[in-house]
Every structure is written in structure tokens, then in C-alpha cells.
Design a protein around this motif. Structure first.
Motif, PDB file in Angstrom:
ATOM      1  N   GLN B  16       0.824  -1.199   0.000  1.00  0.00           N
ATOM      2  CA  GLN B  16       0.000   0.000   0.000  1.00  0.00           C
ATOM      3  C   GLN B  16       0.868   1.263   0.000  1.00  0.00           C
ATOM      4  O   GLN B  16       2.098   1.195  -0.064  1.00  0.00           O
ATOM      5  CB  GLN B  16      -0.957  -0.018   1.191  1.00  0.00           C
ATOM      6  CG  GLN B  16      -2.017  -1.106   1.100  1.00  0.00           C
ATOM      7  CD  GLN B  16      -3.095  -0.966   2.154  1.00  0.00           C
ATOM      8  OE1 GLN B  16      -2.927  -0.297   3.171  1.00  0.00           O
ATOM      9  NE2 GLN B  16      -4.239  -1.616   1.911  1.00  0.00           N
ATOM     10  N   THR B  17       0.198   2.422   0.055  1.00  0.00           N
ATOM     11  CA  THR B  17       0.907   3.702   0.009  1.00  0.00           C
ATOM     12  C   THR B  17       0.923   4.376   1.379  1.00  0.00           C
ATOM     13  O   THR B  17      -0.117   4.536   2.014  1.00  0.00           O
ATOM     14  CB  THR B  17       0.254   4.641  -1.016  1.00  0.00           C
ATOM     15  OG1 THR B  17       0.388   4.083  -2.327  1.00  0.00           O
ATOM     16  CG2 THR B  17       0.915   6.022  -1.002  1.00  0.00           C
ATOM     17  N   LEU B  18       2.116   4.755   1.800  1.00  0.00           N
ATOM     18  CA  LEU B  18       2.314   5.497   3.048  1.00  0.00           C
ATOM     19  C   LEU B  18       2.060   6.967   2.769  1.00  0.00           C
ATOM     20  O   LEU B  18       2.590   7.507   1.771  1.00  0.00           O
ATOM     21  CB  LEU B  18       3.749   5.269   3.501  1.00  0.00           C
ATOM     22  CG  LEU B  18       4.356   5.959   4.727  1.00  0.00           C
ATOM     23  CD1 LEU B  18       5.609   5.176   5.157  1.00  0.00           C
ATOM     24  CD2 LEU B  18       4.716   7.395   4.466  1.00  0.00           C
ATOM     25  N   SER B  19       1.257   7.604   3.606  1.00  0.00           N
ATOM     26  CA  SER B  19       0.963   9.034   3.419  1.00  0.00           C
ATOM     27  C   SER B  19       1.173   9.781   4.730  1.00  0.00           C
ATOM     28  O   SER B  19       0.573   9.426   5.750  1.00  0.00           O
ATOM     29  CB  SER B  19      -0.479   9.224   2.954  1.00  0.00           C
ATOM     30  OG  SER B  19      -0.690   8.657   1.683  1.00  0.00           O
ATOM     31  N   SER B  72       5.021  16.911  -1.900  1.00  0.00           N
ATOM     32  CA  SER B  72       4.247  18.032  -2.420  1.00  0.00           C
ATOM     33  C   SER B  72       3.984  19.038  -1.316  1.00  0.00           C
ATOM     34  O   SER B  72       4.111  18.726  -0.130  1.00  0.00           O
ATOM     35  CB  SER B  72       2.928  17.544  -3.010  1.00  0.00           C
ATOM     36  OG  SER B  72       2.164  16.878  -2.021  1.00  0.00           O
ATOM     37  N   VAL B  73       3.615  20.247  -1.724  1.00  0.00           N
ATOM     38  CA  VAL B  73       3.310  21.327  -0.794  1.00  0.00           C
ATOM     39  C   VAL B  73       1.882  21.818  -1.009  1.00  0.00           C
ATOM     40  O   VAL B  73       1.443  21.950  -2.147  1.00  0.00           O
ATOM     41  CB  VAL B  73       4.292  22.502  -0.974  1.00  0.00           C
ATOM     42  CG1 VAL B  73       3.801  23.749  -0.245  1.00  0.00           C
ATOM     43  CG2 VAL B  73       5.667  22.139  -0.463  1.00  0.00           C
ATOM     44  N   ASP B  74       1.185  22.061   0.092  1.00  0.00           N
ATOM     45  CA  ASP B  74      -0.136  22.692   0.031  1.00  0.00           C
ATOM     46  C   ASP B  74      -0.005  24.026   0.775  1.00  0.00           C
ATOM     47  O   ASP B  74      -0.088  24.080   2.000  1.00  0.00           O
ATOM     48  CB  ASP B  74      -1.189  21.799   0.695  1.00  0.00           C
ATOM     49  CG  ASP B  74      -2.612  22.331   0.527  1.00  0.00           C
ATOM     50  OD1 ASP B  74      -2.774  23.568   0.342  1.00  0.00           O
ATOM     51  OD2 ASP B  74      -3.546  21.540   0.597  1.00  0.00           O
ATOM     52  N   ARG B  75       0.220  25.088   0.014  1.00  0.00           N
ATOM     53  CA  ARG B  75       0.489  26.392   0.632  1.00  0.00           C
ATOM     54  C   ARG B  75      -0.757  26.946   1.325  1.00  0.00           C
ATOM     55  O   ARG B  75      -0.639  27.682   2.306  1.00  0.00           O
ATOM     56  CB  ARG B  75       1.019  27.365  -0.410  1.00  0.00           C
ATOM     57  CG  ARG B  75       2.321  26.876  -1.046  1.00  0.00           C
ATOM     58  CD  ARG B  75       2.964  27.866  -1.990  1.00  0.00           C
ATOM     59  NE  ARG B  75       4.061  27.242  -2.728  1.00  0.00           N
ATOM     60  CZ  ARG B  75       5.278  27.043  -2.225  1.00  0.00           C
ATOM     61  NH1 ARG B  75       5.557  27.428  -0.994  1.00  0.00           N
ATOM     62  NH2 ARG B  75       6.209  26.452  -2.964  1.00  0.00           N
ATOM     63  N   SER B  76      -1.933  26.572   0.854  1.00  0.00           N
ATOM     64  CA  SER B  76      -3.177  27.061   1.466  1.00  0.00           C
ATOM     65  C   SER B  76      -3.361  26.505   2.877  1.00  0.00           C
ATOM     66  O   SER B  76      -3.984  27.133   3.733  1.00  0.00           O
ATOM     67  CB  SER B  76      -4.383  26.695   0.596  1.00  0.00           C
ATOM     68  OG  SER B  76      -4.582  25.295   0.565  1.00  0.00           O
ATOM     69  N   LYS B  77      -2.805  25.323   3.107  1.00  0.00           N
ATOM     70  CA  LYS B  77      -2.910  24.681   4.421  1.00  0.00           C
ATOM     71  C   LYS B  77      -1.614  24.805   5.220  1.00  0.00           C
ATOM     72  O   LYS B  77      -1.533  24.314   6.349  1.00  0.00           O
ATOM     73  CB  LYS B  77      -3.280  23.213   4.271  1.00  0.00           C
ATOM     74  CG  LYS B  77      -4.671  22.981   3.698  1.00  0.00           C
ATOM     75  CD  LYS B  77      -5.007  21.501   3.650  1.00  0.00           C
ATOM     76  CE  LYS B  77      -6.421  21.274   3.132  1.00  0.00           C
ATOM     77  NZ  LYS B  77      -6.768  19.822   3.058  1.00  0.00           N
ATOM     78  N   ASN B  78      -0.609  25.444   4.636  1.00  0.00           N
ATOM     79  CA  ASN B  78       0.691  25.614   5.289  1.00  0.00           C
ATOM     80  C   ASN B  78       1.274  24.263   5.715  1.00  0.00           C
ATOM     81  O   ASN B  78       1.701  24.076   6.867  1.00  0.00           O
ATOM     82  CB  ASN B  78       0.574  26.539   6.503  1.00  0.00           C
ATOM     83  CG  ASN B  78       1.792  27.426   6.676  1.00  0.00           C
ATOM     84  OD1 ASN B  78       2.369  27.906   5.694  1.00  0.00           O
ATOM     85  ND2 ASN B  78       2.200  27.636   7.908  1.00  0.00           N
ATOM     86  N   GLN B  79       1.292  23.335   4.790  1.00  0.00           N
ATOM     87  CA  GLN B  79       1.801  22.011   5.089  1.00  0.00           C
ATOM     88  C   GLN B  79       2.421  21.378   3.849  1.00  0.00           C
ATOM     89  O   GLN B  79       2.191  21.841   2.724  1.00  0.00           O
ATOM     90  CB  GLN B  79       0.688  21.106   5.620  1.00  0.00           C
ATOM     91  CG  GLN B  79      -0.423  20.831   4.620  1.00  0.00           C
ATOM     92  CD  GLN B  79      -1.571  20.045   5.222  1.00  0.00           C
ATOM     93  OE1 GLN B  79      -1.899  20.171   6.404  1.00  0.00           O
ATOM     94  NE2 GLN B  79      -2.213  19.213   4.411  1.00  0.00           N
ATOM     95  N   PHE B  80       3.237  20.360   4.067  1.00  0.00           N
ATOM     96  CA  PHE B  80       3.759  19.596   2.945  1.00  0.00           C
ATOM     97  C   PHE B  80       3.612  18.110   3.262  1.00  0.00           C
ATOM     98  O   PHE B  80       3.409  17.732   4.417  1.00  0.00           O
ATOM     99  CB  PHE B  80       5.205  19.985   2.599  1.00  0.00           C
ATOM    100  CG  PHE B  80       6.233  19.746   3.670  1.00  0.00           C
ATOM    101  CD1 PHE B  80       6.337  20.608   4.759  1.00  0.00           C
ATOM    102  CD2 PHE B  80       7.144  18.705   3.570  1.00  0.00           C
ATOM    103  CE1 PHE B  80       7.307  20.424   5.730  1.00  0.00           C
ATOM    104  CE2 PHE B  80       8.126  18.509   4.529  1.00  0.00           C
ATOM    105  CZ  PHE B  80       8.201  19.376   5.618  1.00  0.00           C
ATOM    106  N   SER B  81       3.697  17.289   2.222  1.00  0.00           N
ATOM    107  CA  SER B  81       3.318  15.890   2.364  1.00  0.00           C
ATOM    108  C   SER B  81       4.324  14.939   1.724  1.00  0.00           C
ATOM    109  O   SER B  81       5.105  15.325   0.850  1.00  0.00           O
ATOM    110  CB  SER B  81       1.938  15.658   1.732  1.00  0.00           C
ATOM    111  OG  SER B  81       0.961  16.453   2.349  1.00  0.00           O
ATOM    112  N   LEU B  82       4.253  13.703   2.175  1.00  0.00           N
ATOM    113  CA  LEU B  82       5.070  12.624   1.634  1.00  0.00           C
ATOM    114  C   LEU B  82       4.161  11.463   1.277  1.00  0.00           C
ATOM    115  O   LEU B  82       3.299  11.074   2.073  1.00  0.00           O
ATOM    116  CB  LEU B  82       6.084  12.150   2.682  1.00  0.00           C
ATOM    117  CG  LEU B  82       6.825  10.841   2.366  1.00  0.00           C
ATOM    118  CD1 LEU B  82       7.803  11.054   1.213  1.00  0.00           C
ATOM    119  CD2 LEU B  82       7.555  10.309   3.600  1.00  0.00           C
ATOM    120  N   LYS B  83       4.349  10.921   0.090  1.00  0.00           N
ATOM    121  CA  LYS B  83       3.687   9.675  -0.284  1.00  0.00           C
ATOM    122  C   LYS B  83       4.760   8.709  -0.749  1.00  0.00           C
ATOM    123  O   LYS B  83       5.614   9.060  -1.558  1.00  0.00           O
ATOM    124  CB  LYS B  83       2.651   9.910  -1.389  1.00  0.00           C
ATOM    125  CG  LYS B  83       1.426  10.684  -0.930  1.00  0.00           C
ATOM    126  CD  LYS B  83       0.343  10.715  -1.994  1.00  0.00           C
ATOM    127  CE  LYS B  83      -0.821  11.602  -1.583  1.00  0.00           C
ATOM    128  NZ  LYS B  83      -1.468  11.132  -0.343  1.00  0.00           N
TER     129      LYS B  83
END
Lengths: 111, 130
Positions: B16-19, B72-83
Motif C-alpha cells: 500500500q501507500t504510506l501518506s 508536495s506542498v499545500d500552501r493554502s494549508k501551510n503544510q507539505f506531504s510525503l507519499k
């Protein structure tokens, strides 16, 4: 196997000085890439101790210093204190294909 | 003072995918020209660099993980992510997010390159198991 080579362990008595080496190649440490060093206590996140080879962030003791000679960077801790006992990691940019590499880490024991 | 906080699935099944998400507080993810990185540490082992996203949006990944990683970055939520896709037991680790300062400067007739992580999250444990 880590891209940068560090001794697995070093030790010293309180008040003494120790040096941790970080050996790479002409593509990373030996090139114009400036090494950073991190301290990690058990169960904690790493903490930046040295950046751009020899600079200390605000709040880091001046007992910590960084240097480089050829393909080897070094972290020296003078006036060892019990609180310095931790794992230490070096890190370097390694070019446009590998990008960033860490050393394998060195466990410092204060006797 | 800038703080980072990782969150996400602590248990992931093989294949599966780690998020994971890293929430940035005490400052804007878009200011200061900073980049943002993920690093992991398998149990009892050393640190492994996963990759980073430059402030321009360009991404750079560990070659050994490149085919499975997306940052990736979500600037609207002030966060970044790893998949991380197609996970196996070897992906079991503590995952850290960090703020990165990277760039070049000219000195003594040479260009020097620097990369360092000055603010770290506390880390989150991810276990891959069925």
C-alpha cells in the motif's frame, strides 16, 4: 551502507576533547559542498549543531566546532560534558544525481 | 518560533501507500526562501534522506526511492506531504520532516553549495505490517 563514513563510536572523559570524522569523496565532502552536523539523543529528533562546514546556529555551545581537510570533515567537541552523549551524523550535498547523503552516525559516550 | 508536526497513518499494509503530512506553524511555508524535506530512520539504524521540495516547487529524491516517492506542498494549508508507494517491511521507520536551507555562495574564487536542516519535527513512527 552509508555514502559518508563515520566511526561507529568514540568516547571521552568529561573535560576532554574528541573529534568525529566524516569521510566522503571528491563528489561530496571533498568538493565545494559544505557539511552539516546533527546531534540526536535517544528517542529525540536530530538537532542541527554545525552548518556550512563550521558555523554554529544560535544557542549551540561554542564547544562544538567543524572543519574540513580534503575529503574528510570533522566535528570537534571540547570540554566534554555528560549531556554531549548522543549520536552524531554528518550530512553533505553530493551532486545533481545523488543530491544529499548522511553519514552512518557515531555514538559518543562520555565516560 | 517555527514548529513542524508530522501526522499520518502509523500502520500501513505491505504494497500500500504510506501518506504523511507535516504541518508548519509559527511561520509561513512560503516565506524566507526555505525548502522542505523528509528524512527517515529505521529502528536502530541511521538517518536516511528521502527527498525535498525546493521553494520553487521543484522536487529532488533519493535515487534509491525515486520511483516510489512524491513530495508536495499545500500552501493554502501551510503544510507539505510525503507519499511512498508499494511499501514493504523495509520502509518501517520513524519519519521526520524538516525545514531546509540550501543554496550557493561565492567565496575565494569558488562557488560553495550548502544544504542543512535547521528545524525538525518530532517524528512519527510508521510500521509496515499486514
Amino acid at each position: 551502507q552509508s555514502a559518508l563514513t563515520q566511526p561507529a563510536s568514540v568516547s571521552g572523559s568529561p573535560g576532554q576533547s574528541i573529534t568525529i570524522s566524516c569521510t566522503g569523496t571528491s563528489s561530496d565532502v571533498g568538493s565545494y559542498n559544505l557539511v552539516s552536523w546533527y546531534q540526536q539523543h535517544p528517542g529525540k529528533a536530530p538537532k542541527l549543531m554545525i552548518y556550512e562546514g563550521s558555523k554554529r546556529p544560535s544557542g549551540v555551545s561554542n564547544r562544538f566546532s567543524g572543519s574540513k581537510s580534503g575529503n574528510t570533515a570533522s566535528l570537534t567537541i571540547s570540554g566534554l560534558q555528560a549531556e554531549d552523549e548522543a549520536d552524531y551524523y554528518c550530512c553533505s550535498y553530493a551532486g545533481s544525481s545523488t543530491y544529499v547523503v548522511f553519514g552512518g552516525g557515531t555514538k559518543l559516550t562520555v565516560l | 518560533q517555527l514548529q513542524l508536526q508530522e501526522s499520518g497513518s502509523g500502520l500501513v499494509k505491505p504494497s500500500q501507500t504510506l501518506s504523511l503530512t507535516c504541518a508548519v506553524s509559527g511561520g509561513s511555508i512560503s516565506s524566507g526562501g526555505y525548502s522542505w524535506s523528509w528524512i527517515r530512520q529505521p529502528p536502530g539504524k541511521g538517518l536516511e534522506w528521502i527527498g525535498y521540495i525546493y521553494h520553487s516547487g521543484s522536487t529532488y529524491y533519493n535515487p534509491s526511492l525515486k520511483s516510489r516517492v512524491t513530495i508536495s506542498v499545500d500552501r493554502s494549508k501551510n503544510q507539505f506531504s510525503l507519499k511512498l508507494s508499494s511499501v514493504t517491511a523495509a520502509d518501517t521507520a520513524v519519519y521526520y520532516c524538516a525545514r531546509v536551507k540550501t543554496g550557493t555562495f561565492y567565496s575565494n574564487y569558488n562557488y560553495y553549495y550548502y544544504y542543512y536542516m535547521d528545524v525538525w519535527g518530532k517524528g512519527t513512527t510508521v510500521t509496515v505490517s499486514s
